[in-house]
Design a protein around this motif. Structure first.
Motif, mmCIF file in Angstrom:
data_model
loop_
_atom_site.group_PDB
_atom_site.id
_atom_site.type_symbol
_atom_site.label_atom_id
_atom_site.label_comp_id
_atom_site.label_asym_id
_atom_site.label_seq_id
_atom_site.Cartn_x
_atom_site.Cartn_y
_atom_site.Cartn_z
ATOM 1 N N GLY A 79 -45.250 -10.490 -56.034
ATOM 2 C CA GLY A 79 -44.775 -11.163 -54.837
ATOM 3 C C GLY A 79 -43.479 -10.603 -54.304
ATOM 4 O O GLY A 79 -43.180 -10.750 -53.113
ATOM 5 N N CYS A 80 -42.679 -9.936 -55.167
ATOM 6 C CA CYS A 80 -41.406 -9.375 -54.727
ATOM 7 C C CYS A 80 -41.486 -7.890 -54.385
ATOM 8 O O CYS A 80 -40.546 -7.370 -53.750
ATOM 9 N N LEU A 81 -42.562 -7.194 -54.781
ATOM 10 C CA LEU A 81 -42.641 -5.750 -54.571
ATOM 11 C C LEU A 81 -43.689 -5.335 -53.544
ATOM 12 O O LEU A 81 -43.528 -4.285 -52.910
ATOM 13 N N VAL A 82 -44.760 -6.097 -53.401
ATOM 14 C CA VAL A 82 -45.816 -5.704 -52.467
ATOM 15 C C VAL A 82 -45.274 -5.772 -51.044
ATOM 16 O O VAL A 82 -44.742 -6.811 -50.634
ATOM 17 N N PRO A 83 -45.364 -4.664 -50.281
ATOM 18 C CA PRO A 83 -44.828 -4.688 -48.911
ATOM 19 C C PRO A 83 -45.502 -5.760 -48.055
ATOM 20 O O PRO A 83 -46.689 -6.067 -48.227
ATOM 21 N N PHE A 84 -44.735 -6.308 -47.143
ATOM 22 C CA PHE A 84 -45.130 -7.360 -46.207
ATOM 23 C C PHE A 84 -45.376 -8.698 -46.914
ATOM 24 O O PHE A 84 -45.008 -9.736 -46.385
ATOM 25 N N ALA A 85 -45.994 -8.684 -48.086
ATOM 26 C CA ALA A 85 -46.179 -9.943 -48.809
ATOM 27 C C ALA A 85 -44.859 -10.448 -49.372
ATOM 28 O O ALA A 85 -44.639 -11.667 -49.467
ATOM 29 N N ASN A 86 -43.969 -9.512 -49.722
ATOM 30 C CA ASN A 86 -42.689 -9.963 -50.282
ATOM 31 C C ASN A 86 -41.800 -10.615 -49.237
ATOM 32 O O ASN A 86 -40.859 -11.325 -49.583
ATOM 33 N N LEU A 87 -42.079 -10.398 -47.950
ATOM 34 C CA LEU A 87 -41.319 -11.099 -46.916
ATOM 35 C C LEU A 87 -41.501 -12.611 -47.015
ATOM 36 O O LEU A 87 -40.608 -13.368 -46.630
ATOM 37 N N LEU A 88 -42.655 -13.048 -47.494
ATOM 38 C CA LEU A 88 -42.923 -14.478 -47.630
ATOM 39 C C LEU A 88 -42.645 -14.980 -49.028
ATOM 40 O O LEU A 88 -41.971 -16.000 -49.214
ATOM 41 N N TRP A 89 -43.148 -14.246 -50.041
ATOM 42 C CA TRP A 89 -43.130 -14.802 -51.385
ATOM 43 C C TRP A 89 -41.760 -14.712 -52.047
ATOM 44 O O TRP A 89 -41.366 -15.618 -52.792
ATOM 45 N N ALA A 90 -41.008 -13.652 -51.814
ATOM 46 C CA ALA A 90 -39.690 -13.546 -52.462
ATOM 47 C C ALA A 90 -38.761 -14.689 -52.041
ATOM 48 O O ALA A 90 -38.138 -15.326 -52.896
ATOM 49 N N PRO A 91 -38.622 -15.003 -50.732
ATOM 50 C CA PRO A 91 -37.806 -16.176 -50.395
ATOM 51 C C PRO A 91 -38.360 -17.484 -50.941
ATOM 52 O O PRO A 91 -37.593 -18.388 -51.283
ATOM 53 N N VAL A 92 -39.697 -17.586 -51.030
ATOM 54 C CA VAL A 92 -40.279 -18.814 -51.588
ATOM 55 C C VAL A 92 -39.879 -18.974 -53.050
ATOM 56 O O VAL A 92 -39.532 -20.080 -53.498
ATOM 57 N N TYR A 93 -39.900 -17.880 -53.816
ATOM 58 C CA TYR A 93 -39.487 -17.961 -55.216
ATOM 59 C C TYR A 93 -38.018 -18.376 -55.339
ATOM 60 O O TYR A 93 -37.656 -19.165 -56.234
ATOM 61 N N VAL A 94 -37.177 -17.867 -54.447
ATOM 62 C CA VAL A 94 -35.757 -18.223 -54.495
ATOM 63 C C VAL A 94 -35.561 -19.685 -54.102
ATOM 64 O O VAL A 94 -34.749 -20.401 -54.704
ATOM 65 N N ILE A 95 -36.309 -20.153 -53.100
ATOM 66 C CA ILE A 95 -36.197 -21.558 -52.685
ATOM 67 C C ILE A 95 -36.665 -22.480 -53.813
ATOM 68 O O ILE A 95 -36.065 -23.534 -54.053
ATOM 69 N N GLU A 96 -37.740 -22.112 -54.501
ATOM 70 C CA GLU A 96 -38.191 -22.917 -55.645
ATOM 71 C C GLU A 96 -37.105 -23.005 -56.712
ATOM 72 O O GLU A 96 -36.870 -24.075 -57.289
ATOM 73 N N LEU A 97 -36.442 -21.884 -56.981
ATOM 74 C CA LEU A 97 -35.374 -21.890 -57.984
ATOM 75 C C LEU A 97 -34.222 -22.785 -57.548
ATOM 76 O O LEU A 97 -33.687 -23.570 -58.345
ATOM 77 N N ALA A 98 -33.837 -22.686 -56.269
ATOM 78 C CA ALA A 98 -32.747 -23.530 -55.770
ATOM 79 C C ALA A 98 -33.123 -25.006 -55.797
ATOM 80 O O ALA A 98 -32.283 -25.869 -56.058
ATOM 81 N N THR A 99 -34.404 -25.314 -55.546
ATOM 82 C CA THR A 99 -34.841 -26.706 -55.584
ATOM 83 C C THR A 99 -34.827 -27.251 -57.004
ATOM 84 O O THR A 99 -34.427 -28.395 -57.240
ATOM 85 N N ILE A 100 -35.261 -26.447 -57.958
ATOM 86 C CA ILE A 100 -35.259 -26.883 -59.349
ATOM 87 C C ILE A 100 -33.834 -27.170 -59.824
ATOM 88 O O ILE A 100 -33.572 -28.157 -60.527
ATOM 89 N N GLU A 101 -32.884 -26.339 -59.403
ATOM 90 C CA GLU A 101 -31.502 -26.510 -59.843
ATOM 91 C C GLU A 101 -30.704 -27.470 -58.965
ATOM 92 O O GLU A 101 -29.489 -27.612 -59.148
ATOM 93 N N ASN A 102 -31.366 -28.086 -57.973
ATOM 94 C CA ASN A 102 -30.705 -29.040 -57.066
ATOM 95 C C ASN A 102 -29.580 -28.387 -56.267
ATOM 96 O O ASN A 102 -28.553 -29.011 -55.981
ATOM 97 N N HIS A 103 -29.772 -27.108 -55.885
ATOM 98 C CA HIS A 103 -28.781 -26.385 -55.101
ATOM 99 C C HIS A 103 -29.302 -26.005 -53.713
ATOM 100 O O HIS A 103 -28.607 -25.264 -53.007
ATOM 101 N N TYR A 104 -30.467 -26.468 -53.336
ATOM 102 C CA TYR A 104 -31.050 -25.975 -52.081
ATOM 103 C C TYR A 104 -30.236 -26.409 -50.868
ATOM 104 O O TYR A 104 -30.112 -25.652 -49.897
#
Length: 322
Positions: free
Chosen positions: A192-217
């Motif tokens: 999700g972070c390396l495939v071109p064009f797909a990483n435009l969507l999935w990489a930020p989603v992974y970061v948002i999930e991490l921020a939500t889990i840590e209550n920092h979003y």
């Protein structure tokens, strides 16, 4: 109803013998209509027409009253202690914060240097319109541009690998800390972070999930959005720069040189914004919660004593616990 032994005698009109009433029964005047008295043990019951009403549903038994050996501590226990108490698999280790910071800083420097090289190439192209350049200068400009592009590609790949490793390790630590299962596999995170064009969507989603889990979003929402926008612009400009790199005419080469300058500048901006997101996460480590609730007993030495004349905060007729 069971007939009573000492009940008054029934009205003779309800007698089952059917004979005429005896003379001892006093008759009421004609103008007074009194209903006949029922025999002892009977009463009038009003019944509505139609079927009988449904029987009321019996409530299920609630069971025995719960009892606790100790006082329940819902919401009073620290989540850190709860997570430490649960046995978890060993957390994946990623690059240190110093390594990530160094990689991001060097990547920004390399991208800025590549943009500067292409600015010099554009100036040389403008000069070459009226003046013939020295062959050594022209060759050095061409090879310097190639070396700058190769260095920028290596820097971007290194930066992406380091950030992905940090993201995987940070997600593993966060999910393990809060005793939650990680629903993204490691290959899925890499893809999700390396495939071109797909990483435009999935990489930020992974970061948002991490921020939500840590209550920092709520705190990191703005840096993440800025990084996302800068990355999209960098993608668009880079695609146009690559598409126009095959032009052979003078004007096409000049246009491509300008696009390469903007492509490297937007790439440097994207790396700088993702560095800001990284610093937002590192400001609050996983092991240190954003909020910590501490139970203070009434006789705690750090708790100030209430004044004797303090009025109660409960309304009249209200329970103190309300």
């Amino acid at each position: 109803m069971a007939p009573l032994a000492d009940a008054p005698p029934a009205d003779p009109r309800w007698s089952s013998h059917g004979g005429p009433p005896t003379a001892t029964v006093s008759r009421a005047p004609a103008w007074q209509r009194t209903p006949p008295r029922l025999p002892p043990g009977f009463r009038w019951i009003a019944v509505r027409p139609g079927a009988a009403p449904p029987a009321p549903r019996r409530r299920r038994p609630l069971g025995p009253t719960p009892r606790y050996a100790v006082i329940p501590r819902w919401g009073l226990a620290d989540r850190v202690e709860l997570a430490r108490a649960t046995a978890q698999a060993p957390v994946k280790t990623g690059p240190s914060a110093a390594t990530v910071r160094t990689t991001l800083f060097l990547s920004v420097l390399v991208l800025a240097f590549a943009a500067l090289v292409y600015v010099v190439r554009y100036v040389l192209l403008v000069i070459n319109r009226n003046t013939l350049l020295n062959s050594v200068v022209a060759g050095a400009a061409d090879w310097l541009g190639v070396l700058a592009s190769v260095a920028a590609i290596i820097a971007l790949i290194t930066c992406a690998v380091v950030l992905i490793r940090w993201l995987i390790a940070r997600r593993a630590a966060a999910f393990s800390h809060y005793a939650l299962p990680e629903h993204r596999s490691v290959p899925a995170l890499w893809a999700g972070c390396l495939v071109p064009f797909a990483n435009l969507l999935w990489a930020p989603v992974y970061v948002i999930e991490l921020a939500t889990i840590e209550n920092h979003y709520a705190r990191l929402q703005r840096p993440i959005v800025l990084w996302w926008i800068a990355w999209i612009f960098s993608y668009v400009v880079s695609i146009f720069a690559i598409a126009t790199s095959f032009d052979t005419d003078a004007q096409g080469i000049a246009n491509n040189t300008v696009l390469m300058v903007f492509a490297y500048l937007f790439a440097a901006a994207a790396v700088a914004t993702v560095a800001r997101v990284f610093e937002g996460f590192e400001r609050k480590p996983v092991q240190r919660p954003a909020h910590r609730w501490v139970v203070v007993t009434p006789d705690h030495p750090d708790r100030p004593a209430a004044p004797a004349s303090a009025a109660p905060v409960e309304l009249s007729g209200q329970e103190p616990a309300a």
